[in-house]
Design a protein around this motif. Structure first.
Motif, PDB file in Angstrom:
ATOM      1  N   SER A 209       0.830  -1.210   0.000  1.00 37.35           N
ATOM      2  CA  SER A 209       0.000   0.000   0.000  1.00 37.35           C
ATOM      3  C   SER A 209       0.862   1.256   0.000  1.00 37.35           C
ATOM      4  O   SER A 209       0.533   2.254  -0.646  1.00 37.35           O
ATOM      5  CB  SER A 209      -0.935  -0.003   1.215  1.00 37.35           C
ATOM      6  N   ALA A 210       1.988   1.207   0.711  1.00 36.55           N
ATOM      7  CA  ALA A 210       2.904   2.349   0.719  1.00 36.55           C
ATOM      8  C   ALA A 210       3.488   2.588  -0.667  1.00 36.55           C
ATOM      9  O   ALA A 210       3.586   3.737  -1.133  1.00 36.55           O
ATOM     10  CB  ALA A 210       4.011   2.119   1.734  1.00 36.55           C
ATOM     11  N   ILE A 211       3.880   1.511  -1.355  1.00 33.41           N
ATOM     12  CA  ILE A 211       4.446   1.629  -2.700  1.00 33.41           C
ATOM     13  C   ILE A 211       3.393   2.132  -3.680  1.00 33.41           C
ATOM     14  O   ILE A 211       3.659   3.019  -4.505  1.00 33.41           O
ATOM     15  CB  ILE A 211       5.024   0.280  -3.152  1.00 33.41           C
ATOM     16  N   ALA A 212       2.184   1.580  -3.597  1.00 32.29           N
ATOM     17  CA  ALA A 212       1.105   2.025  -4.480  1.00 32.29           C
ATOM     18  C   ALA A 212       0.784   3.491  -4.244  1.00 32.29           C
ATOM     19  O   ALA A 212       0.520   4.249  -5.193  1.00 32.29           O
ATOM     20  CB  ALA A 212      -0.139   1.167  -4.257  1.00 32.29           C
ATOM     21  N   THR A 213       0.821   3.907  -2.989  1.00 33.98           N
ATOM     22  CA  THR A 213       0.527   5.297  -2.647  1.00 33.98           C
ATOM     23  C   THR A 213       1.579   6.232  -3.227  1.00 33.98           C
ATOM     24  O   THR A 213       1.249   7.264  -3.837  1.00 33.98           O
ATOM     25  CB  THR A 213       0.459   5.464  -1.119  1.00 33.98           C
ATOM     26  N   LYS A 214       2.861   5.878  -3.060  1.00 31.14           N
ATOM     27  CA  LYS A 214       3.932   6.728  -3.589  1.00 31.14           C
ATOM     28  C   LYS A 214       3.892   6.767  -5.111  1.00 31.14           C
ATOM     29  O   LYS A 214       4.061   7.826  -5.724  1.00 31.14           O
ATOM     30  CB  LYS A 214       5.295   6.233  -3.114  1.00 31.14           C
ATOM     31  N   THR A 215       3.671   5.605  -5.716  1.00 27.87           N
ATOM     32  CA  THR A 215       3.572   5.560  -7.178  1.00 27.87           C
ATOM     33  C   THR A 215       2.459   6.459  -7.669  1.00 27.87           C
ATOM     34  O   THR A 215       2.617   7.206  -8.646  1.00 27.87           O
ATOM     35  CB  THR A 215       3.327   4.118  -7.650  1.00 27.87           C
ATOM     36  N   ASN A 216       1.329   6.420  -6.983  1.00 29.63           N
ATOM     37  CA  ASN A 216       0.182   7.208  -7.408  1.00 29.63           C
ATOM     38  C   ASN A 216       0.441   8.704  -7.320  1.00 29.63           C
ATOM     39  O   ASN A 216      -0.105   9.482  -8.116  1.00 29.63           O
ATOM     40  CB  ASN A 216      -1.051   6.822  -6.587  1.00 29.63           C
TER      41      ASN A 216
ATOM     42  N   ILE B  51      11.055 -10.363  -2.441  1.00 31.62           N
ATOM     43  CA  ILE B  51       9.646  -9.968  -2.606  1.00 31.62           C
ATOM     44  C   ILE B  51       9.470  -8.980  -3.763  1.00 31.62           C
ATOM     45  O   ILE B  51       8.559  -8.153  -3.763  1.00 31.62           O
ATOM     46  CB  ILE B  51       9.047  -9.380  -1.313  1.00 31.62           C
ATOM     47  N   ARG B  52      10.356  -9.070  -4.751  1.00 32.20           N
ATOM     48  CA  ARG B  52      10.269  -8.158  -5.888  1.00 32.20           C
ATOM     49  C   ARG B  52       8.900  -8.211  -6.567  1.00 32.20           C
ATOM     50  O   ARG B  52       8.346  -7.181  -6.971  1.00 32.20           O
ATOM     51  CB  ARG B  52      11.375  -8.470  -6.909  1.00 32.20           C
ATOM     52  N   ALA B  53       8.347  -9.406  -6.711  1.00 28.89           N
ATOM     53  CA  ALA B  53       7.059  -9.541  -7.390  1.00 28.89           C
ATOM     54  C   ALA B  53       5.971  -8.744  -6.680  1.00 28.89           C
ATOM     55  O   ALA B  53       5.120  -8.121  -7.327  1.00 28.89           O
ATOM     56  CB  ALA B  53       6.658 -11.011  -7.490  1.00 28.89           C
ATOM     57  N   LEU B  54       5.982  -8.749  -5.343  1.00 24.15           N
ATOM     58  CA  LEU B  54       4.990  -7.973  -4.595  1.00 24.15           C
ATOM     59  C   LEU B  54       5.175  -6.482  -4.824  1.00 24.15           C
ATOM     60  O   LEU B  54       4.203  -5.743  -5.006  1.00 24.15           O
ATOM     61  CB  LEU B  54       5.108  -8.271  -3.098  1.00 24.15           C
ATOM     62  N   GLU B  55       6.410  -6.032  -4.799  1.00 26.84           N
ATOM     63  CA  GLU B  55       6.664  -4.600  -4.923  1.00 26.84           C
ATOM     64  C   GLU B  55       6.335  -4.090  -6.320  1.00 26.84           C
ATOM     65  O   GLU B  55       5.769  -3.000  -6.477  1.00 26.84           O
ATOM     66  CB  GLU B  55       8.109  -4.305  -4.524  1.00 26.84           C
ATOM     67  N   LYS B  56       6.650  -4.878  -7.330  1.00 25.82           N
ATOM     68  CA  LYS B  56       6.299  -4.472  -8.690  1.00 25.82           C
ATOM     69  C   LYS B  56       4.789  -4.558  -8.921  1.00 25.82           C
ATOM     70  O   LYS B  56       4.222  -3.763  -9.678  1.00 25.82           O
ATOM     71  CB  LYS B  56       7.075  -5.321  -9.706  1.00 25.82           C
TER      72      LYS B  56
ATOM     73  N   LEU C 116      10.397   4.548  -5.752  1.00 26.76           N
ATOM     74  CA  LEU C 116       9.052   3.959  -5.636  1.00 26.76           C
ATOM     75  C   LEU C 116       9.070   2.748  -4.710  1.00 26.76           C
ATOM     76  O   LEU C 116       8.076   2.477  -4.023  1.00 26.76           O
ATOM     77  CB  LEU C 116       8.531   3.520  -7.011  1.00 26.76           C
ATOM     78  N   THR C 117      10.178   2.033  -4.695  1.00 26.96           N
ATOM     79  CA  THR C 117      10.246   0.802  -3.905  1.00 26.96           C
ATOM     80  C   THR C 117      11.279   0.840  -2.784  1.00 26.96           C
ATOM     81  O   THR C 117      11.145   0.107  -1.810  1.00 26.96           O
ATOM     82  CB  THR C 117      10.560  -0.405  -4.814  1.00 26.96           C
ATOM     83  N   HIS C 118      12.315   1.688  -2.897  1.00 32.01           N
ATOM     84  CA  HIS C 118      13.351   1.623  -1.851  1.00 32.01           C
ATOM     85  C   HIS C 118      13.244   2.737  -0.814  1.00 32.01           C
ATOM     86  O   HIS C 118      13.962   2.704   0.187  1.00 32.01           O
ATOM     87  CB  HIS C 118      14.756   1.574  -2.454  1.00 32.01           C
ATOM     88  N   SER C 119      12.367   3.698  -1.012  1.00 37.61           N
ATOM     89  CA  SER C 119      12.278   4.816  -0.063  1.00 37.61           C
ATOM     90  C   SER C 119      10.825   5.093   0.302  1.00 37.61           C
ATOM     91  O   SER C 119      10.265   6.124  -0.049  1.00 37.61           O
ATOM     92  CB  SER C 119      12.913   6.076  -0.655  1.00 37.61           C
TER      93      SER C 119
END
Length: 285
Positions: free
Chosen positions: A112-119, A142-147, A271-274
């Protein structure tokens, strides 16, 4: 990009390994004090604001732990969320719910954090023709989850790993003896191995872009660490001969200006590391 079947295998591996890691030979806390036949119900409570992601994954975790668990969804992946929302209810064996709880929360909070930042990037780029891409700067295992979360947030996935796309970066170019040599060797390798992989080449300056353009069959040029003005010049120079991607320290504050230079993509490891996990809780009801 990896196939849907490959992606599914990655998700299965994540669930299997995470349950192995967390449960081991048993959830002894639950086994010690909760009867085997006890039935319970819990809700996923939202305690922050953003974009929901990981609900589909959570259901798969619950079903992996116990196929008899029943999930009642009140929301879906990609929905905007705010404090106090309830995403779903899960009902069934109390032991099973508790066994799955931590994996579900860990995954959904991060996704949810990654989706939020991406958005936030997607909204920033609205009205341009530029799309936001992730990178391989992901959490090992867990790369598949983050992507997946990036896609839920409205972004697009770059290559999944080293095996599904050719990306000739500065070190490849230097070790190979230059841009043209790196490209020529890559084409020979792909032909020899019978591989059909797209080729991206990184450029560090305008002169390198000119050299890249002398070779046919380049899918995308990575315009790395260029200024705004240099990026505009690069896009004009490339002139649609291949796709363009800006990268290198691009922030939410600068992304729109890079997009207005005319690039097709902006890639951001941030998007994924911060990111900071979105606060969620699974509470008994």
């Amino acid at each position: 990009m990896i196939s849907p079947d490959q992606f599914e295998k990655e998700i299965e591996l994540i669930i299997t390994n995470a349950i192995r890691e967390d449960v081991g030979d048993g959830d002894h806390s639950s086994l010690a004090c909760i009867p085997k036949n006890a039935i319970g119900k819990a809700k996923l409570l939202i305690k922050g604001q953003g974009i929901l992601a990981g609900l589909d994954f959570a259901e798969r975790v619950f079903k992996y732990v116990d196929p008899e668990l029943m999930i009642q969804r009140l929301m879906k992946d990609g929905d905007p969320i705010q404090r106090g929302d309830i995403a779903f209810f899960v009902e069934g064996s109390s032991q099973s719910i508790l066994k799955a709880e931590r994996l579900v929360l860990n995954a959904m909070q991060r996704m949810s954090a990654i989706a939020t930042k991406t958005n936030t990037f997607v909204q920033k780029l609205e009205g341009t023709n530029t799309k936001i891409l992730d990178t391989r700067k992901t959490t090992p295992g867990i790369r598949a989850l983050e992507k997946w979360a990036v896609k839920i947030g409205g972004g697009e996935n770059h290559r999944f790993a080293l095996y599904d796309m050719i990306m000739l970066k500065d070190n490849h170019i230097d070790f190979a003896g230059g841009i043209t040599k790196a490209i020529d060797k890559t084409k020979s390798y792909l032909k020899e191995k019978g591989l059909n992989l797209k080729i991206i080449v990184e450029a560090r300056n305008l002169e390198e872009i000119k050299e890249i353009l002398k070779s046919d069959g380049i899918y995308r040029i990575l315009i790395d660490n260029f200024s705004f003005e240099e990026t505009r010049q690069a896009v004009e120079l490339i002139n649609g001969k291949c796709l363009t991607e800006s990268s290198g320290g691009i922030t939410l504050e600068t992304a729109r200006t890079y997009a207005e230079c005319g690039v097709d993509y902006i890639s951001s490891g941030a998007l994924t590391h911060s990111i900071y996990n979105l606060d969620l809780s699974l509470k008994a009801v």
